[in-house]
Design an enzyme around this catalytic site. Structure first.
Site, PDB file in Angstrom:
ATOM      1  N   LYS A 143     -16.943 -30.234  14.978  1.00 43.80           N
ATOM      2  CA  LYS A 143     -17.965 -29.227  15.272  1.00 43.80           C
ATOM      3  C   LYS A 143     -18.822 -29.724  16.415  1.00 43.80           C
ATOM      4  O   LYS A 143     -18.967 -30.935  16.608  1.00 43.80           O
ATOM      5  CB  LYS A 143     -18.856 -28.995  14.045  1.00 43.80           C
ATOM      6  CG  LYS A 143     -19.588 -27.676  14.069  1.00 43.80           C
ATOM      7  CD  LYS A 143     -18.683 -26.562  13.588  1.00 43.80           C
ATOM      8  CE  LYS A 143     -19.359 -25.214  13.570  1.00 43.80           C
ATOM      9  NZ  LYS A 143     -18.561 -24.264  12.772  1.00 43.80           N
TER      10      LYS A 143
HETATM   11  N1  GLU Z   1     -16.678 -21.424  14.378  1.00 46.42           N
HETATM   12  C1  GLU Z   1     -15.641 -20.892  13.528  1.00 46.42           C
HETATM   13  C2  GLU Z   1     -15.707 -21.544  12.157  1.00 46.42           C
HETATM   14  O1  GLU Z   1     -16.730 -22.037  11.739  1.00 46.42           O
HETATM   15  C3  GLU Z   1     -14.273 -20.937  14.184  1.00 46.42           C
HETATM   16  C4  GLU Z   1     -13.769 -22.301  14.533  1.00 46.42           C
HETATM   17  C5  GLU Z   1     -12.495 -22.293  15.357  1.00 46.42           C
HETATM   18  O2  GLU Z   1     -11.912 -21.245  15.562  1.00 46.42           O
HETATM   19  O3  GLU Z   1     -12.100 -23.383  15.770  1.00 46.42           O
HETATM   20  O4  GLU Z   1     -14.762 -21.534  11.417  1.00 46.42           O
END
Ligand code: GLU
Length: 417
Positions: A107
């Protein structure tokens, strides 16, 4: 995030320890998995439009790469902290494993209120952040995507910066990018569509007809706004919606398109005709069948959980329910479809986007949606079966499945040196 007393990393570690105890994992493995394997914190200097120089703090945390390159979004929010990003990275590891994508979790985040920035400032911030990440990211290494307050345009700037620095146009370095840059059809709706499918499966699992089920949705962003629209189209009746400031309630059902258009025009819901005004806190406690918290973490706590009137909670957001609240909901017989399952549609379609980028061959939207539907249904069925077999909650079952998959991969690979 909005609730300063809730630390998402602590929540994630608490959930992991519970699973470790249930699966009788070696304590050393639980200890290893409670940390991110790599963490990068950078300073991001930006020349503002008024000529002043400001420096922002950004992070990218990679939790675990044992099942594949790490994957996860990047959020821009004033309350972003290192611990929040760590906790979200850990959730991504479990999420990617629950829907069985060949990824680990990561993240990113920048502590900034993007609503205060001009488009030029936002672009310079994004490009310098991407530059600072350098080879920490990469199409075979760690692949960012949108999250809270980031979108396809931010991904396009990241793609461009990475590509210019490497001298090679590299679409697969990010997902959630515009379709004309190698994005996939269906990605924008994917998380909301996945939430809708999870709600359908949950209702079926509870022996309920979906037609006419009353839904309350917290959040009108890419997850909540789209989930509300798709759920209404599938026969659910959306009775409550809110943005980050206020909400509206109509027990007979809201016109989701009208609420969305009003919010877009006024940047607020106050004054929306034909519905009663409610506070964001009040919205969560409205009578309904399905509650979809699709805003930020720490919304359902031990304080308000006793007043939740839904039969099913479908977690569109990451970490919206605290561990204490989970116990209250369990006690009250309220089913919770956990974030790592309920909102996995986004990363699942990110995976489909990445696969299309790598093979440089793109699919019709119907194919993407069909694969998403199958992926979500299979994951739901596996989690529900594990929950029944082990007599645990859906969250515990999803966590157990995910952690088992990660530990299995770790065990096969062994430890170097
Ligand atoms: N931000 C989204 C999540 O929390 C998508 C993450 C992604 O597609 O890599 O799952």
């Amino acid at each position: 995030m909005t609730n300063a007393t809730i630390n998402l990393y602590d929540t994630a570690v608490t959930q992991l320890r519970d699973v470790g105890a249930a699966l009788r994992l070696e304590p050393g493995i639980v200890e290893l998995l409670s940390h991110c394997s790599r963490e990068l914190t950078v300073s991001i200097p930006v020349r503002m439009d008024d000529g002043s120089l400001r420096t922002f703090t950004g992070h990218r945390m990679q939790h675990n790469a044992v099942r594949g390159p790490t994957k996860g979004g990047i959020r821009y929010h004033p309350a972003v902290t290192a611990d929040e990003v760590r906790g979200l990275a850990m959730l991504m590891t479990w999420k990617c494993a629950v829907v069985d994508t060949p990824y680990g979790g990561a993240k990113g985040g920048i502590t900034v209120d993007p609503k205060q920035l001009s488009r030029g400032e936002l672009e310079r911030l994004t490009r310098r952040y991407t530059y600072e990440l350098g080879d920490f990211i990469g199409p075979d290494r760690d692949i960012p995507a949108p999250d809270v307050n980031t979108d396809g345009q931010v991904m396009a700037w990241m793609l461009d910066t990475y590509s210019v620095l490497h001298g090679v146009t590299t679409p697969a370095v990010v997902t959630g990018k515009p379709v004309h840059l190698g994005g996939t059809l269906g990605r924008i709706e994917a998380t909301g569509r996945g939430v809708m499918i999870a709600a359908q499966e949950a209702a079926r699992h509870a022996g309920l007809q979906t037609d006419g089920l009353r839904v309350v949705v917290q959040g009108m962003g890419n997850v909540g706004g789209i989930a509300a629209r798709l759920m209404a189209a599938e026969g659910f009746v959306v009775v409550g919606m809110c943005d980050s400031k206020s909400g509206v309630h109509n027990p007979a059902g809201l016109d989701v398109a009208a609420v969305t258009a009003y919010q877009r025009e006024h940047r607020a819901l106050a004054g929306f005709p034909g519905a009663a005004a409610v506070t964001v806190a009040g919205l969560l406690e409205l009578p309904c069948d399905v509650l979809v918290p699709a805003a930020v973490e720490g919304q359902i706590t031990a304080a308000n959980a006793p007043r939740i009137q839904a039969r099913i909670v479908v977690e569109g957001a990451n970490g919206p329910t605290t561990p204490d609240a989970d116990l209250v909901l369990l006690d009250r017989g309220i089913m919770v479809v956990p974030d790592i399952l309920a909102n996995a549609g986004g990363v699942f379609v990110s995976y489909l986007e990445w696969v299309q980028d790598l093979q440089r061959f793109f699919w019709a939207e119907a194919e993407v949606n069909e694969r998403l539907t199958q992926g979500m249904r299979q994951a739901f069925a596996a989690v529900a079966a594990a929950a029944a077999e082990r007599n645990v909650t859906l969250r515990q079952a999803a966590m157990q499945l995910a952690v088992t998959r990660v530990v299995e991969a770790m065990t096969s690979r062994g430890l170097y040196p």
